[in-house]
Design a protein around this motif. Structure first.
Motif, short mmCIF file in Angstrom:
data_model
loop_
_atom_site.label_atom_id
_atom_site.label_comp_id
_atom_site.label_asym_id
_atom_site.label_seq_id
_atom_site.Cartn_x
_atom_site.Cartn_y
_atom_site.Cartn_z
N ARG A 6 22.66 3.25 65.64
CA ARG A 6 23.13 1.90 65.31
C ARG A 6 21.97 0.98 64.95
O ARG A 6 20.85 1.17 65.42
N PRO A 7 22.24 -0.06 64.15
CA PRO A 7 21.18 -0.99 63.75
C PRO A 7 20.56 -1.71 64.94
O PRO A 7 21.27 -2.18 65.83
N ILE A 8 19.23 -1.78 64.96
CA ILE A 8 18.51 -2.55 65.96
C ILE A 8 17.40 -3.34 65.26
O ILE A 8 16.99 -3.00 64.15
N ILE A 9 16.94 -4.38 65.92
CA ILE A 9 15.80 -5.15 65.42
C ILE A 9 14.54 -4.45 65.90
O ILE A 9 14.40 -4.14 67.08
N SER A 39 10.83 -10.47 57.13
CA SER A 39 12.05 -10.14 57.87
C SER A 39 13.27 -10.37 56.98
O SER A 39 13.12 -10.75 55.82
N GLY A 40 14.44 -10.13 57.53
CA GLY A 40 15.68 -10.39 56.81
C GLY A 40 16.23 -9.15 56.13
O GLY A 40 15.79 -8.02 56.37
N TYR A 46 16.51 -3.37 61.37
CA TYR A 46 16.17 -4.61 60.70
C TYR A 46 14.76 -4.92 61.19
O TYR A 46 14.56 -5.22 62.37
N ILE A 47 13.80 -4.80 60.30
CA ILE A 47 12.39 -4.89 60.69
C ILE A 47 11.90 -6.33 60.62
O ILE A 47 12.22 -7.06 59.68
N VAL A 48 11.13 -6.72 61.62
CA VAL A 48 10.32 -7.93 61.57
C VAL A 48 8.89 -7.42 61.53
O VAL A 48 8.40 -6.85 62.51
N SER A 53 7.78 2.60 50.17
CA SER A 53 8.83 2.54 51.19
C SER A 53 9.61 1.23 51.04
O SER A 53 8.99 0.16 50.91
N PRO A 54 10.94 1.25 51.02
CA PRO A 54 11.72 0.04 50.77
C PRO A 54 11.33 -1.18 51.61
O PRO A 54 11.20 -2.27 51.06
N PRO A 55 11.10 -1.06 52.93
CA PRO A 55 10.72 -2.27 53.68
C PRO A 55 9.32 -2.79 53.34
O PRO A 55 8.98 -3.91 53.73
N VAL A 56 8.53 -2.01 52.63
CA VAL A 56 7.17 -2.42 52.27
C VAL A 56 7.16 -3.13 50.91
O VAL A 56 6.22 -3.87 50.60
#
Length: 150
Positions: free
Chosen positions: A15-18, A83-84, A98-100, A135-138
């Protein structure tokens, strides 16, 4: 507590986590940036990783850089906090986050670059010659870096 994210995954599954993380844009004297070709999703990223319980984010940055590159950082300068929705990611194993990401920059380090088992390649790139498979979050970090250097 070491391995905080692994412990959380035991509780919540995929499941999604921060996830709070820290990464570092390392510049060599030619102003090229160091990137790692990840083994888990076959993309490129800056060295970095998840913050452990009680750990300062700047300590995470230095620890992750050493673990992933063998380099010891002499200094860190805050580049930005990302973030976001742009940092929402689903790993190939199904884990969703969800990365900060607290991103630092450094051009002062000691040691020789060496790769650990989290990557399959590591090298410096000119900012206008980065690999295509980021990488997508980068990607938002890369975009901000390109904007600041143009």
């Amino acid at each position: 507590m070491k391995e905080y994210m692994k412990e959380m995954r035991k509780l919540v599954g995929t499941r999604p986590i921060i996830m709070c993380g820290s990464s570092v844009i390392i510049n060599n004297p030619a102003r090229e940036v160091l990137m790692i070709h990840r083994t888990d999703n076959d993309t490129w990223c800056f060295p970095g990783g998840a913050v452990e319980l009680g750990e300062k984010v700047e300590d995470t940055a230095a620890r992750e850089v050493f673990e992933e590159t063998g380099l010891i950082l002499d200094s860190l300068n805050l580049f930005g906090v990302f973030s976001g929705e742009d940092l929402h990611y689903k790993y190939p194993n199904g884990d969703e986050v969800y990365i900060v990401d607290i991103v630092y920059q450094s051009d002062s380090y000691k040691g020789e670059v060496k790769l650990n088992d989290e990557g399959k390649d590591i090298r410096f790139f000119k900012i206008n010659e980065l690999p295509e498979r980021i990488s997508p979050p980068v990607r938002p970090v890369v975009e901000a870096l390109r904007n600041r250097r143009s």
